[in-house]
Design a protein around this motif. Structure first.
Motif, PDB file in Angstrom:
ATOM      1  N   MET A  36       0.768  -1.336  -0.105  1.00 19.43           N
ATOM      2  CA  MET A  36      -0.062   0.103   0.061  1.00 19.43           C
ATOM      3  C   MET A  36       0.806   1.121   0.116  1.00 19.43           C
ATOM      4  SD  MET A  36      -3.316  -0.293  -0.212  1.00 19.43           S
ATOM      5  CE  MET A  36      -3.826   1.194   0.481  1.00 19.43           C
ATOM      6  N   ALA A  37       1.931   1.204   0.765  1.00 20.90           N
ATOM      7  CA  ALA A  37       2.741   2.466   0.825  1.00 20.90           C
ATOM      8  C   ALA A  37       3.450   2.728  -0.760  1.00 20.90           C
ATOM      9  CB  ALA A  37       4.089   2.257   1.714  1.00 20.90           C
ATOM     10  N   VAL A  72      -3.006  -0.409   5.355  1.00 19.39           N
ATOM     11  CA  VAL A  72      -1.877   0.392   5.614  1.00 19.39           C
ATOM     12  C   VAL A  72      -0.825  -0.493   5.863  1.00 19.39           C
ATOM     13  CG1 VAL A  72      -3.013   2.553   6.305  1.00 19.39           C
ATOM     14  CG2 VAL A  72      -2.667   0.997   8.143  1.00 19.39           C
ATOM     15  N   ASP A  73       0.495   0.009   5.447  1.00 22.06           N
ATOM     16  CA  ASP A  73       1.851  -0.708   5.775  1.00 22.06           C
ATOM     17  C   ASP A  73       2.859   0.430   5.750  1.00 22.06           C
ATOM     18  OD1 ASP A  73       2.081  -0.244   2.985  1.00 22.06           O
ATOM     19  OD2 ASP A  73       1.425  -2.512   2.571  1.00 22.06           O
ATOM     20  N   GLY A  74       4.234  -0.138   5.597  1.00 15.73           N
ATOM     21  CA  GLY A  74       5.272   0.668   5.372  1.00 15.73           C
ATOM     22  C   GLY A  74       5.237   2.077   6.534  1.00 15.73           C
ATOM     23  N   GLY A  75       5.584   3.036   5.874  1.00 17.29           N
ATOM     24  CA  GLY A  75       5.758   4.105   6.584  1.00 17.29           C
ATOM     25  C   GLY A  75       4.402   5.265   6.739  1.00 17.29           C
ATOM     26  N   LYS A 116      -2.511   9.312  15.144  1.00 14.01           N
ATOM     27  CA  LYS A 116      -3.299   8.277  15.637  1.00 14.01           C
ATOM     28  C   LYS A 116      -2.472   6.993  15.837  1.00 14.01           C
ATOM     29  CE  LYS A 116      -6.838   6.468  17.272  1.00 14.01           C
ATOM     30  NZ  LYS A 116      -7.531   6.753  18.695  1.00 14.01           N
ATOM     31  N   SER A 117      -1.845   6.816  14.722  1.00 11.90           N
ATOM     32  CA  SER A 117      -1.291   5.264  14.814  1.00 11.90           C
ATOM     33  C   SER A 117      -0.274   5.039  13.419  1.00 11.90           C
ATOM     34  CB  SER A 117      -2.122   4.404  14.528  1.00 11.90           C
ATOM     35  OG  SER A 117      -1.828   2.961  14.604  1.00 11.90           O
ATOM     36  N   VAL A 118       0.712   4.337  13.986  1.00 16.54           N
ATOM     37  CA  VAL A 118       1.643   3.678  12.767  1.00 16.54           C
ATOM     38  C   VAL A 118       0.832   2.561  12.240  1.00 16.54           C
ATOM     39  CG1 VAL A 118       3.887   4.496  14.098  1.00 16.54           C
ATOM     40  CG2 VAL A 118       2.804   2.087  14.347  1.00 16.54           C
ATOM     41  N   PHE A 244       4.844  13.232   3.815  1.00 23.60           N
ATOM     42  CA  PHE A 244       4.390  12.039   3.830  1.00 23.60           C
ATOM     43  C   PHE A 244       4.652  11.271   2.508  1.00 23.60           C
ATOM     44  CE2 PHE A 244       1.450  14.526   6.632  1.00 23.60           C
ATOM     45  CZ  PHE A 244       1.459  13.529   7.712  1.00 23.60           C
ATOM     46  N   PRO A 245       5.952  10.630   2.651  1.00 25.25           N
ATOM     47  CA  PRO A 245       6.502  10.144   1.273  1.00 25.25           C
ATOM     48  C   PRO A 245       5.569   8.653   1.071  1.00 25.25           C
ATOM     49  CG  PRO A 245       7.961   9.751   3.031  1.00 25.25           C
ATOM     50  CD  PRO A 245       7.120  10.798   3.511  1.00 25.25           C
ATOM     51  N   ASP A 246       5.049   8.060   2.216  1.00 25.62           N
ATOM     52  CA  ASP A 246       4.315   6.728   1.832  1.00 25.62           C
ATOM     53  C   ASP A 246       2.822   7.014   1.973  1.00 25.62           C
ATOM     54  OD1 ASP A 246       6.695   5.483   1.840  1.00 25.62           O
ATOM     55  OD2 ASP A 246       6.490   4.478   3.319  1.00 25.62           O
ATOM     56  N   GLY A 247       2.506   8.561   1.881  1.00 20.95           N
ATOM     57  CA  GLY A 247       0.970   8.767   2.014  1.00 20.95           C
ATOM     58  C   GLY A 247       0.631   8.825   3.539  1.00 20.95           C
TER      59      GLY A 247
END
Length: 312
Positions: A36-37, A72-75, A116-118, A244-247
């Motif tokens: 997803m990232a 969601v995943d990655g950064g 809120k969250s990673v 936000f390089p990974d959105g």
């Protein structure tokens, strides 16, 4: 309903695809998308082309044969907006002796935005949400979520439960991070509804019910037209001076807040539905220990932790 879906196939490979939970009930992988990232690094026009290519892809897996994962995943980070509905302003005033703080935020040009969250702490459909063991008053907060790429373009919509401790935030507004950021405090619906398939998300409504022992303990509904701030303006504020390089995922705040005599209890089932966007269902557990499996799932996302049994 169609949506972008993150999942593990029968061989345990994590993929991103275009899923359909009606009709065929299948998911087709997006070509050349690692995660997803990776998808959220791309411009909206390219994401739309990838979705179109997946629609014609013959390689498909039945949804029943894959493990659905959080989207969601990655950064990629999850953020949220606060005090964006009139009911939210009222509720913050009810729980706090600093009601004027929330009145000023509601009317200000600058919105309230908070982390809120990673990605690895996010749970999805069928997985438990948590309430803090040191909190006495806890609520689910159903919200429209914006999935935003690295270029600050909204690429899709989702369902978020911004689970929160009213007692901790009400004790002191500076305790907001502890009231909002903890294991099990963030759930996202598995499907991301593409932005090009929904003309106006604010034309719909958010509905939530809490089942306790099979009986309805709470129900509420709010029109998304009551969202005071435009989604695009919230995104603009979030991306101002913050890359936000990974959105990012941005939850837009809640307009459904129970009265002060309601609190979540262990084994409650929270059902959320947003018109044209999707749904989310989770059971409630208390304390961090019940969510320790998230740590193991961080390195092995295809092996998600124990899914809480949901009533028929």
């Amino acid at each position: 309903m169609r949506g972008i879906l993150r999942y593990a196939d029968a061989d345990g490979r994590v993929r991103v695809g275009l899923g359909d939970d009606d009709g065929e009930a299948v998911v087709r992988p997006l070509p050349d998308v690692r995660d997803m990232a990776d998808l959220l690094r791309r411009p909206l026009a390219e994401i739309r082309e990838l979705a179109a290519a997946a629609s014609g892809e013959r390689l498909a897996a039945r949804l029943a044969d894959v493990a659905v994962l959080p989207p969601v995943d990655g950064g990629t980070e999850v953020w949220a907006g606060g005090v964006t509905y009139e009911r939210s302003r009222e509720a913050r005033g009810e729980e706090s002796d600093s009601a004027d703080l929330y009145d000023r935020v509601y009317d200000a040009d600058r919105p309230e935005l908070f982390f809120k969250s990673v990605a690895w702490r996010v749970v999805t459909d069928g997985e438990p949400i948590g309430v803090r063991a040191d909190s006495a008053l806890d609520v689910p907060e159903p919200e429209l979520a914006l999935f935003v790429n690295a270029h600050a373009e909204i690429v899709g919509y989702g369902v978020c439960d911004d689970v929160s401790s009213r007692s901790i935030e009400g004790e002191n507004a500076l305790y907001l991070p502890q009231a909002k950021v903890y294991a099990g405090g963030c759930a996202l619906g598995a499907f991301v509804r593409p932005v090009w398939e929904l003309d106006d998300p604010r034309a719909g409504a958010v509905r939530m019910s809490v089942l306790r022992g099979g009986e309805e303990a709470f129900t509420g509904e709010v029109a998304l037209a009551g969202l005071r701030r435009r989604p695009e303006d919230l995104v603009s504020s979030l991306f101002d001076c913050y890359p936000f390089p990974d959105g990012a995922v941005l939850a837009t705040g809640t307009g459904i807040v129970p009265d002060m005599d309601f609190t979540l209890q262990e084994d409650d089932v929270v059902d959320i539905e947003i018109t044209g966007v999707g749904s989310l269902r989770n059971t409630v557990v208390r304390g961090q220990r019940a969510l320790d499996w998230l740590v193991a799932a961080r390195s092995e996302p295809a092996l998600r932790g124990p899914r809480a049994p949901l009533p028929e």
